[in-house]
Structures are given as C-alpha cells and as structure tokens.
Design a protein around this motif. Structure first.
Motif, PDB file in Angstrom:
ATOM      1  N   VAL A 213       1.059  53.898   0.687  1.00  0.00           N
ATOM      2  CA  VAL A 213       0.053  54.651   1.582  1.00  0.00           C
ATOM      3  C   VAL A 213      -0.155  55.878   0.525  1.00  0.00           C
ATOM      4  O   VAL A 213       0.958  56.603  -0.103  1.00  0.00           O
ATOM      5  CB  VAL A 213       0.970  55.403   2.559  1.00  0.00           C
ATOM      6  N   ILE A 214      -1.525  56.151   0.201  1.00  0.00           N
ATOM      7  CA  ILE A 214      -1.963  57.329  -0.132  1.00  0.00           C
ATOM      8  C   ILE A 214      -2.465  58.510   0.831  1.00  0.00           C
ATOM      9  O   ILE A 214      -3.298  58.117   1.432  1.00  0.00           O
ATOM     10  CB  ILE A 214      -2.827  57.161  -1.406  1.00  0.00           C
ATOM     11  N   GLU A 215      -1.730  59.356   1.041  1.00  0.00           N
ATOM     12  CA  GLU A 215      -2.081  60.527   2.062  1.00  0.00           C
ATOM     13  C   GLU A 215      -2.864  61.731   1.500  1.00  0.00           C
ATOM     14  O   GLU A 215      -1.884  62.329   0.495  1.00  0.00           O
ATOM     15  CB  GLU A 215      -0.743  60.801   2.862  1.00  0.00           C
ATOM     16  N   ILE A 216      -3.719  62.012   1.898  1.00  0.00           N
ATOM     17  CA  ILE A 216      -4.468  63.197   1.101  1.00  0.00           C
ATOM     18  C   ILE A 216      -4.849  64.200   2.459  1.00  0.00           C
ATOM     19  O   ILE A 216      -5.305  63.774   3.448  1.00  0.00           O
ATOM     20  CB  ILE A 216      -5.781  62.957   0.401  1.00  0.00           C
ATOM     21  N   GLY A 217      -4.346  65.378   2.140  1.00  0.00           N
ATOM     22  CA  GLY A 217      -4.789  66.742   3.070  1.00  0.00           C
ATOM     23  C   GLY A 217      -4.502  66.369   4.604  1.00  0.00           C
ATOM     24  O   GLY A 217      -5.218  66.953   5.533  1.00  0.00           O
ATOM     25  N   ALA A 218      -3.412  65.821   4.775  1.00  0.00           N
ATOM     26  CA  ALA A 218      -3.226  65.608   6.441  1.00  0.00           C
ATOM     27  C   ALA A 218      -1.953  66.758   6.709  1.00  0.00           C
ATOM     28  O   ALA A 218      -0.771  66.468   6.219  1.00  0.00           O
ATOM     29  CB  ALA A 218      -2.703  64.113   6.529  1.00  0.00           C
ATOM     30  N   GLY A 219      -2.297  67.543   7.386  1.00  0.00           N
ATOM     31  CA  GLY A 219      -1.194  68.643   7.824  1.00  0.00           C
ATOM     32  C   GLY A 219      -0.415  68.285   8.883  1.00  0.00           C
ATOM     33  O   GLY A 219      -0.614  67.249   9.658  1.00  0.00           O
ATOM     34  N   THR A 220       0.443  69.392   9.302  1.00  0.00           N
ATOM     35  CA  THR A 220       1.429  69.355  10.435  1.00  0.00           C
ATOM     36  C   THR A 220       0.730  69.959  11.738  1.00  0.00           C
ATOM     37  O   THR A 220       1.428  69.621  12.776  1.00  0.00           O
ATOM     38  CB  THR A 220       2.454  70.046  10.240  1.00  0.00           C
ATOM     39  N   ARG A 221      -0.370  70.625  11.620  1.00  0.00           N
ATOM     40  CA  ARG A 221      -1.069  71.416  12.881  1.00  0.00           C
ATOM     41  C   ARG A 221      -1.395  70.302  14.067  1.00  0.00           C
ATOM     42  O   ARG A 221      -0.985  70.233  14.847  1.00  0.00           O
ATOM     43  CB  ARG A 221      -2.091  72.278  12.506  1.00  0.00           C
TER      44      ARG A 221
END
Length: 271
Positions: A213-221
């Motif tokens: 998995v490459i995750e980019i710019g996924a925040g917690t809000r």
C-alpha cells in the motif's frame, strides 16, 4: 531519510500488487486548495467565511434543499476547478510503479475529484468511496439513477459563491440534481457506482499475495482512506507531512509532501 527511501524501494520490488490509497493531501501539489481547518476552508471560499458557514454545513444535502444556489456555487466551483487541474507528476510515478507489478495497481480514494482517471488510471481500477463530483443524482431521490455531469457547465459568482446559471436537472422529474457525493448527514447518497468499484477492488485483493500500500495525503479528520490502508494485509508506505504515524511493523512512514516523497521513491527504485 535516505534509509527510509531505500526501504521503500525494497518493499516495491517485493510486491506483486500495488494499492494506492489517497486523501485530499495528494492534490496539494497540483494546486488544489487545502481545506484543513476552518481557516483553510474559508481562505479558499471567503464568501462562506463571511457567513461563518463551515465545510460540514455546505457539504451537506440540507444545503441543496435550503440554499441551492449557494450549495451549487460551492460544488460548481469545485467541479470547474477539478476539470481545469492537471494532475502532478506523482500520479505518473505511481502508474509506473504499478505497471511493473504482476497484478498491477488499484486505487482507493476518498477524493471526489477524478484526478486519478485524468492522470490515466483505468476507470475500472479506481474505487471512489465517497463518490465523484463528475456524476449527478436526483436531489429528491425520484429514481435510483446516476449520470455523468459532463453536460453541466456551471457559471459561478465567485465573490458570492453563487451559481448564476441554470441548475442541473434530474432527467426524470426535472427537479434539481445534486452531486453523487457522500456528504455529511447524507441518507440519500446513491452508492451503487461506488459499490461496484469496491467489489472489483475486493476481488483483486484476493488475488494479490504480496500487497504493498502506498498512501498519500490521507489524514485523520476523515480517516476513510487511512483506515483502509491499515486494515488490508501487506506492508505500507505512508506519505504525510503532518500525520505520518504508522502502526508498528506495518511499513515505512515518510514525513514529507506527496510529490517530493514520490520523486525520492522513484529514484530509490529506478522507475
């Protein structure tokens, strides 16, 4: 940091399938506005700031019922912005990484902007869990149809954030149409298109033995994309300048912007 990128290269070479998970942060390098916090949102939409209308209030089906020209002023502006935006180089880096994996790449995104398809990713390999601004549905729910927004060309008074042209209309009842997007407080969203996409993704995941998995710019809000990457099997490369934390043993975290990190990853694995 160099060691982190070398580890990213190793994870990529070991993978037989790539899952790209993306949140709003991936669009910043393409010039997309950052809605992080009320000030970021109101900075992009000052008319809503003057009225003290929060993102959660305008990104809500109730706004289309009570203030349809304002709601479509906001979404119509976004639709035109996304149509004009050119995806940054990082999308092509991700495509090249995926093309070298035996099972290719799939995308899971909470974004509604259609940037992955615009960057050349196949429509049937993108899962948009919150829907797409490029599709419409009936606001009143008179039928269960979903149709492309390609014939809708909104004209916007940007100073007032108001739609000045005609509303998009439901082809059956001629009532106002809304975006096929999952909004806040939304019980009327038609999820059929996204459901088909998710079913394809699940079938693909069953085929992959060594998933990365490459995750980019996924925040917690709004953590939908972030949780997806943590939940599936396999290792992860998390790219996030402010929230890079990763569960122990899950992979590599990179505290950097999306494009800069992807360029460094490309150098490390020579794609």
């Amino acid at each position: 940091m160099a060691t982190d990128y070398q580890r990213c290269g190793e994870l990529i070479r070991q993978a037989d399938g790539l899952l790209i998970t993306a949140g709003a942060g991936i669009g910043v390098d393409s010039g997309m506005p950052d809605f992080r916090g009320p000030q970021g949102f109101w900075g992009a939409y000052p008319a809503l700031g003057r009225a003290r209308i929060a993102f959660e209030e305008i990104a809500n089906p109730a706004a289309f019922a009570s203030q349809p020209r304002l709601a479509w002023g906001f979404y119509g502006h976004r639709l035109q912005l996304y149509r004009r935006t050119v995806p940054h180089e990082g999308f092509q880096i991700l495509r090249r990484i995926g093309e070298h994996r035996p099972h290719g790449a799939r995308v899971f995104t909470s974004n509604v902007d259609g940037q992955f398809q615009k960057a050349g990713f196949s429509e049937d390999r993108v899962s948009e869990c919150h829907g797409s601004i490029h599709y419409l549905q009936c606001l009143d729910g008179c039928h269960d149809g979903i149709w492309p927004a390609k014939d809708f060309d909104p004209e916007i008074d940007e100073e007032q954030c108001l739609l000045t042209s005609e509303f998009p209309r439901c082809p059956r009842c001629r009532g106002i149409a809304r975006p096929n997007i999952l909004m806040f407080g939304d019980w009327g969203w038609r999820s059929e298109r996204s459901d088909v996409q998710e079913a394809g993704l699940r079938a693909w995941l069953r085929l992959v033995e060594h998933l990365l998995v490459i995750e980019i710019g996924a925040g917690t809000r709004i953590p939908t994309a972030r949780r997806m990457g943590e939940r599936v099997k396999g290792q992860m490369i998390r790219i996030n300048p402010t929230e890079p934390q990763l569960p122990d043993g899950k992979g590599v975290s990179i505290a950097a912007g999306g494009l800069a990190a992807l360029r460094a990853i490309a150098d490390a694995c020579l794609v």
